[in-house]
Write a protein that holds these residues in place. Sequence first.
Motif, PDB file in Angstrom:
ATOM      1  N   VAL A 117       0.832  -1.201   0.000  1.00 18.05           N
ATOM      2  CA  VAL A 117       0.000   0.000   0.000  1.00 18.05           C
ATOM      3  C   VAL A 117       0.866   1.250   0.000  1.00 18.05           C
ATOM      4  O   VAL A 117       0.673   2.175  -0.802  1.00 18.05           O
ATOM      5  N   LEU A 118       1.835   1.308   0.889  1.00 20.45           N
ATOM      6  CA  LEU A 118       2.691   2.491   1.002  1.00 20.45           C
ATOM      7  C   LEU A 118       3.555   2.680  -0.244  1.00 20.45           C
ATOM      8  O   LEU A 118       3.829   3.812  -0.652  1.00 20.45           O
ATOM      9  N   ARG A 119       3.973   1.576  -0.849  1.00 17.88           N
ATOM     10  CA  ARG A 119       4.767   1.674  -2.078  1.00 17.88           C
ATOM     11  C   ARG A 119       3.945   2.281  -3.204  1.00 17.88           C
ATOM     12  O   ARG A 119       4.407   3.189  -3.917  1.00 17.88           O
ATOM     13  N   VAL A 120       2.723   1.796  -3.374  1.00 16.37           N
ATOM     14  CA  VAL A 120       1.870   2.293  -4.459  1.00 16.37           C
ATOM     15  C   VAL A 120       1.507   3.762  -4.246  1.00 16.37           C
ATOM     16  O   VAL A 120       1.439   4.551  -5.190  1.00 16.37           O
ATOM     17  N   GLY A 173      -9.511  -2.208   9.335  1.00 14.56           N
ATOM     18  CA  GLY A 173      -8.158  -2.631   9.014  1.00 14.56           C
ATOM     19  C   GLY A 173      -7.382  -1.668   8.143  1.00 14.56           C
ATOM     20  O   GLY A 173      -6.360  -1.100   8.542  1.00 14.56           O
ATOM     21  N   VAL A 174      -7.859  -1.443   6.919  1.00 18.16           N
ATOM     22  CA  VAL A 174      -7.162  -0.561   5.983  1.00 18.16           C
ATOM     23  C   VAL A 174      -7.231   0.883   6.465  1.00 18.16           C
ATOM     24  O   VAL A 174      -6.282   1.657   6.295  1.00 18.16           O
ATOM     25  N   MET A 175      -8.324   1.253   7.095  1.00 21.03           N
ATOM     26  CA  MET A 175      -8.472   2.622   7.568  1.00 21.03           C
ATOM     27  C   MET A 175      -7.455   2.936   8.665  1.00 21.03           C
ATOM     28  O   MET A 175      -6.983   4.070   8.785  1.00 21.03           O
ATOM     29  N   LYS A 176      -7.109   1.936   9.458  1.00 20.86           N
ATOM     30  CA  LYS A 176      -6.088   2.150  10.475  1.00 20.86           C
ATOM     31  C   LYS A 176      -4.728   2.421   9.843  1.00 20.86           C
ATOM     32  O   LYS A 176      -3.939   3.231  10.350  1.00 20.86           O
ATOM     33  N   ILE A 177      -4.447   1.733   8.747  1.00 17.45           N
ATOM     34  CA  ILE A 177      -3.207   2.007   8.013  1.00 17.45           C
ATOM     35  C   ILE A 177      -3.222   3.452   7.513  1.00 17.45           C
ATOM     36  O   ILE A 177      -2.230   4.180   7.614  1.00 17.45           O
ATOM     37  N   ILE A 223      -2.552   9.222   5.713  1.00 20.18           N
ATOM     38  CA  ILE A 223      -3.133   9.167   4.373  1.00 20.18           C
ATOM     39  C   ILE A 223      -4.475   9.890   4.391  1.00 20.18           C
ATOM     40  O   ILE A 223      -5.351   9.567   5.203  1.00 20.18           O
ATOM     41  N   ASN A 224      -4.633  10.854   3.527  1.00 19.18           N
ATOM     42  CA  ASN A 224      -5.878  11.610   3.467  1.00 19.18           C
ATOM     43  C   ASN A 224      -6.933  10.854   2.667  1.00 19.18           C
ATOM     44  O   ASN A 224      -6.614   9.992   1.847  1.00 19.18           O
ATOM     45  N   LEU A 225      -8.184  11.192   2.898  1.00 20.64           N
ATOM     46  CA  LEU A 225      -9.303  10.499   2.259  1.00 20.64           C
ATOM     47  C   LEU A 225     -10.121  11.456   1.402  1.00 20.64           C
ATOM     48  O   LEU A 225     -10.453  12.559   1.837  1.00 20.64           O
TER      49      LEU A 225
END
Length: 204
Positions: free
Chosen positions: A92-95, A121-125, A131-133
């Motif tokens: 995720v962070l790479r992309v 799960g993903v939202m915690k990352i 990471i902004n939404l």
Amino acid sequence: MVTGRTLDVSLEGWDPKGNNRFLICNHTNALEVPLIVSLPYLSKEKDIRLSYLGGDIIQRYKIIPLMMHKTIVEAVIYSEKKPNFRNFKTDVLRVLKTRSIFLYPEGERTFTEEIKPFQTGVMKIAYKFDINLDVFVVSGFMGYSNLKEYKHLSKSKKIYFHYCGSILAKDHSTFEAYLAKAESLMKDKKRELEKLERIASESK
């Protein structure tokens, strides 16, 4: 037009430039995918680069990556059967260094017009790594259903795809506040659109 219905798109206030963010939307069924993929064209910003955060659906339905390949070169795959969270986070962070990633925080297709609670799960990352939404919502797809509760949608003949707002991770002191804000933005806009659907159906 979307298979006999009018598509009502509102991206007012959305700034599509930049990377390192998640684009989130509710997930009635697979028809939301082409709408998200079309965002670079709907916004007339064809240099937007998106990746798809999906799961086993990518393995099962080959048409989805084929449909997206011009805009989305790679997909960040999370397998519910064999989860590997360390690799998943790294991917995720790479992309996000070069792209924005779109995903569905409800975690599954709901097959209803109700927005279900977001999976964490993903939202915690997203929160942990600032990471902004960008929040979007779709309304009206259940107008294709024969269920009585959605009969008014079949009359309105509209599908709505609207931008709800953006959330900056740094503006929220806790993950819970960050998650709650994302849910409330989506649900508040959904209620607005449902009023429009009722009006449209009553005018038929």
